[in-house]
Enzyme design. Structure first.
Site, PDB file in Angstrom:
ATOM      1  N   LEU A   1     -48.704  60.119  73.437  1.00 32.56           N
ATOM      2  CA  LEU A   1     -49.574  60.855  72.913  1.00 32.56           C
ATOM      3  C   LEU A   1     -48.070  62.576  73.153  1.00 32.56           C
ATOM      4  CD1 LEU A   1     -51.885  61.669  75.512  1.00 32.56           C
ATOM      5  CD2 LEU A   1     -52.331  62.186  73.255  1.00 32.56           C
ATOM      6  N   ASP A   2     -48.404  63.568  72.122  1.00 32.51           N
ATOM      7  CA  ASP A   2     -47.218  64.397  71.978  1.00 32.51           C
ATOM      8  C   ASP A   2     -47.280  65.819  72.815  1.00 32.51           C
ATOM      9  OD1 ASP A   2     -46.858  63.643  69.486  1.00 32.51           O
ATOM     10  OD2 ASP A   2     -47.755  64.421  67.859  1.00 32.51           O
TER      11      ASP A   2
END
Length: 313
Positions: A49-50
């Site tokens: 997940l960024d």
């Protein structure tokens, strides 16, 4: 002189933690923080997940790491906020504004645009992604101002529902296959609307059968005792919990762990969870073909013993 920092005494930990990753941390940063809190010897996450995204990040410890691919391959669910009228470098809030255009969009307009991207579609991966080219992540090239040609990839958008919004800011509930880039989807929807768009916020709410409402935050974990943290862990077979369970007696369990096929009077199955005679003696995963149980992913005897020790401690 500062006193040397005490070395963490690592321990064998087995199970799956559903973490609610906060904004601002990379998936690996979140993993390392959780690994330190659990003093775990071995841990891994199940897909990035960024830093600008929050939400569900399943973390695997010990024996559970052998099944992380299941979560990587699972369908995902996101709540995505789109800012219409602004196109940005990288497709999200972090990039500089490339273009601003007037917005005149109704819910019906947005619904029509979303329908164009429901089903099997082709997506070109963004340059600001972790995909590798000649050993380097694409975002490294992007930061250096180098554009790499990327091939379109087929993904599936199962559904896009409008949660709320008006004028130039809308929130969508997106259910999609693995490998879907929500920032690319946001840009494509903005392009279809004729005003441009970027991804203003993103929160993962589901991965396969796992849901965000089952997750715990790092802040909450920090306030727990070690025993309380351990109680947050799902069983090591949690990522394949949808597969039926097969229980073997002691002799057949030992043979299964050595990789030998076992003949059973059971129907064929693509995936089964295999247990020994003890209630929590998870041995690994397999499949059944023509009456034979065939191993696909085995735990080591040390891992099996570790699971038994954990659950009886």
């Amino acid at each position: 002189m500062n006193a040397p920092r005490a070395r963490i005494q690592r321990r064998a930990v087995h199970g799956v933690l559903l973490l609610d990753k906060p904004l601002g941390l990379s998936s690996n940063d979140a993993l390392q923080k959780a690994k330190r809190l659990f003093r775990a010897e071995k841990a891994g996450h199940t897909g990035t997940l960024d830093p600008l995204a929050s939400g569900l990040l399943p973390l695997c410890f010990g024996a559970a790491t052998k099944f992380s691919q299941v979560s990587l391959d699972a369908d995902k669910r996101y709540v995505a906020t789109l800012q219409l009228g602004e196109t940005r470098v990288g497709g999200d809030l972090e990039g500089e504004v490339i273009e601003r255009r007037p917005v005149s969009v109704t819910a019906a307009d947005l619904r029509s645009a979303c329908d164009r991207f429901t089903g099997a579609i082709e997506q070109v991966p963004p340059m600001h992604s972790a995909l590798k080219h000649e050993g380097k992540a694409l975002y490294e090239y992007a930061r250096a101002g180098v554009e790499i040609e990327r091939e379109a990839r087929r993904v599936t958008i199962h559904a896009i529902d409008i949660v709320e919004g008006e004028h130039d800011r809308w929130t969508l509930d997106v259910r999609c296959s693995k490998g879907t880039y929500i920032r690319t989807l946001a840009e494509d929807i903005g392009r279809a609307l004729g005003c441009g768009a970027h991804l203003a916020a993103l929160r993962r709410t589901g991965s396969g059968a796992l849901k965000l409402d089952q997750a715990v935050t790092l802040e909450a974990l920090e306030g727990m005792s070690e025993a309380e943290r351990d109680a947050q862990l799902l069983d090591a077979d949690a990522l394949i919990a949808d597969c039926p369970a097969v229980r073997l007696d002691a002799e057949n369990a030992a043979r299964f762990l050595s990789g030998l096929r076992r003949r059973l009077e059971l129907a064929d199955a693509d995936c089964v969870r295999v247990f020994g005679p003890e209630p929590k003696a998870f041995l690994g995963a397999g499949h059944i073909a023509a009456g034979e149980l065939i191993s696909t992913r085995l735990l080591s005897p040390i891992e099996v013993q570790g699971l038994l020790t954990e659950r009886t401690a």
